[in-house]
Design a protein around this motif. Structure first.
Motif, PDB file in Angstrom:
ATOM      1  N   HIS A  96      16.894 -13.938  36.177  1.00 31.97           N
ATOM      2  CA  HIS A  96      16.820 -15.127  35.518  1.00 31.97           C
ATOM      3  C   HIS A  96      17.238 -15.264  34.417  1.00 31.97           C
ATOM      4  O   HIS A  96      17.882 -16.067  33.558  1.00 31.97           O
ATOM      5  N   HIS A 129      18.587 -30.961  40.751  1.00 31.10           N
ATOM      6  CA  HIS A 129      19.777 -29.222  39.985  1.00 31.10           C
ATOM      7  C   HIS A 129      20.026 -30.164  39.348  1.00 31.10           C
ATOM      8  O   HIS A 129      20.192 -29.485  37.896  1.00 31.10           O
ATOM      9  N   TYR A 186      18.079 -31.395  36.499  1.00 32.80           N
ATOM     10  CA  TYR A 186      17.511 -30.048  36.024  1.00 32.80           C
ATOM     11  C   TYR A 186      18.613 -29.202  34.934  1.00 32.80           C
ATOM     12  O   TYR A 186      18.223 -28.734  33.530  1.00 32.80           O
ATOM     13  N   GLN A 208      18.704 -29.009  30.425  1.00 35.38           N
ATOM     14  CA  GLN A 208      19.058 -27.740  30.039  1.00 35.38           C
ATOM     15  C   GLN A 208      20.146 -27.507  29.017  1.00 35.38           C
ATOM     16  O   GLN A 208      19.551 -26.836  28.027  1.00 35.38           O
ATOM     17  N   ARG A 240      10.101 -22.139  31.014  1.00 36.45           N
ATOM     18  CA  ARG A 240       9.348 -21.173  32.159  1.00 36.45           C
ATOM     19  C   ARG A 240       8.495 -21.574  31.822  1.00 36.45           C
ATOM     20  O   ARG A 240       7.598 -21.951  33.235  1.00 36.45           O
ATOM     21  N   GLY A 288       6.704 -25.162  33.553  1.00 35.40           N
ATOM     22  CA  GLY A 288       7.058 -25.439  35.621  1.00 35.40           C
ATOM     23  C   GLY A 288       6.078 -24.483  36.135  1.00 35.40           C
ATOM     24  O   GLY A 288       5.715 -25.051  37.337  1.00 35.40           O
ATOM     25  N   THR A 333      12.381 -30.008  30.965  1.00 34.39           N
ATOM     26  CA  THR A 333      13.103 -29.196  31.706  1.00 34.39           C
ATOM     27  C   THR A 333      12.576 -28.564  32.329  1.00 34.39           C
ATOM     28  O   THR A 333      12.473 -28.142  33.926  1.00 34.39           O
ATOM     29  N   VAL A 383      12.140 -27.914  36.675  1.00 36.40           N
ATOM     30  CA  VAL A 383      11.733 -26.206  36.941  1.00 36.40           C
ATOM     31  C   VAL A 383      10.998 -26.301  38.044  1.00 36.40           C
ATOM     32  O   VAL A 383      10.676 -25.867  39.512  1.00 36.40           O
ATOM     33  N   THR A 406      11.128 -26.135  42.443  1.00 37.71           N
ATOM     34  CA  THR A 406      11.242 -25.135  43.354  1.00 37.71           C
ATOM     35  C   THR A 406      10.102 -24.968  44.556  1.00 37.71           C
ATOM     36  O   THR A 406       9.914 -24.597  45.544  1.00 37.71           O
ATOM     37  N   GLU A 409       8.183 -16.698  35.837  1.00 36.43           N
ATOM     38  CA  GLU A 409       7.776 -16.834  34.793  1.00 36.43           C
ATOM     39  C   GLU A 409       7.818 -15.613  34.065  1.00 36.43           C
ATOM     40  O   GLU A 409       8.056 -15.753  32.898  1.00 36.43           O
TER      41      GLU A 409
END
Length: 300
Positions: free
Chosen positions: A29, A83, A86, A90, A107, A110, A169, A173, A177, A260
């Motif tokens: 990622h 998505h 998102y 992003q 991150r 999230g 964002t 996430v 998830t 993360e």
């Protein structure tokens, strides 16, 4: 393959495999994020990546995996909307801010909300040791973002809006998830979810990328962009597929936290490839992130 993987659900072997998949997703990622932020405009990069993995997934969705059950179409529709939101957030965040500032905030936001979502939706609970580990990890992630922000030399005029977009964002996430973990558990064959998700998800951002490309005064060469999209599509398969399979095999919250650690790898990539500065303080903060992930895993 599907039968073997499903036989590991809820077992110690499944837990170990889920941990390895989540850590692999972290590395991949970070690479994926750098591809989107790097040489090309992030909107164009995302469009090239999405059309690549959409086209790659189509043969598997249509001719290899079992077709989705009727109830899955509503789930796919929800995943598409989440998505898309998102990715829009992003791309805008990467347009406004530096990669090493935006990525840690995204991150870091999230996993906290993903753990809460996993409790609400899947009745998963963290031990107090795991909560402590999550706190250490978040201290490292947000400390890294703060350090990068203090020493930022470029794009300071758009920093506030970039941070706001990064937090939004990160919330998405957490949302995707937990939602996708629900989706991959709602079908008999997890590869059905993955193949159809990638095919459906791959055809929105390319349209926006084409519109953006047509409006540019200086248009980038398409072959390098296409190559970046192809490589990014492969990485997306492995990264997203790994973490989603981890959420099917084991706890959603643990997989979200382990993923993360990608922030550590993102900082290394930003330093080596994007020529963004790294010093001993950032190394110490990255060590905190890794330590937090270890505590979460040990405390489970």
């Amino acid at each position: 393959m599907s039968a073997w993987l499903l036989s590991l659900e809820g077992t110690p072997q499944g837990h170990q495999l889920a941990m390895m998949l989540a850590l692999s997703a972290a590395v991949l990622h970070a690479v994926f994020g750098a591809l989107q932020k790097g040489r090309h405009d992030p909107w164009l990069s995302r469009g090239a990546i999405d059309i690549s993995y959409g086209l790659m997934a189509a043969p598997f969705a249509l001719f290899v995996v079992p077709w989705p059950e009727p109830h899955m179409w509503v789930i796919f529709a929800g995943a598409f909307v989440i998505h898309l939101a998102y990715k829009l957030l992003q791309a805008q965040a990467y347009t406004k801010g530096a990669y090493t500032v935006v990525y840690p905030v995204v991150r870091g936001t999230g996993p906290l909300f993903a753990v809460i979502g996993a409790y609400v939706i899947f009745n998963e609970t963290f031990t107090w040791i795991q909560w402590a580990g999550l706190g250490v990890l978040l201290m490292g992630i947000f400390g890294l973002a703060l350090y990068n922000m203090v020493y930022l030399t470029a794009a300071r005029e758009t920093l506030t809006s970039a941070l706001g977009l990064a937090v939004a964002t990160g919330l998405f996430v957490a949302l995707y998830t937990t939602y996708d973990a629900y989706g991959i558990r709602a079908t008999a064959d997890p590869f059905t979810f993955l193949a159809w998700f990638f095919m459906i998800d791959g055809f929105a951002m390319p349209i926006l990328a084409v519109l953006r490309y047509r409006s540019m005064t200086y248009k980038p060469a398409l072959p390098p962009l296409a190559l970046r999209g192809f490589i990014g599509g492969l990485i997306a398969f492995l990264s997203f597929g790994s973490v989603m399979m981890a959420t099917r095999l084991d706890q959603v919250g643990e997989a979200a936290v382990l993923r993360e650690t990608s922030t550590v790898f993102a900082a290394i990539i930003g330093w080596v490839f994007l020529k963004e500065t790294v010093g001993p303080r950032r190394i110490a903060l990255m060590a905190l992130i890794a330590l937090g992930a270890v505590i979460v895993e040990i405390g489970g």
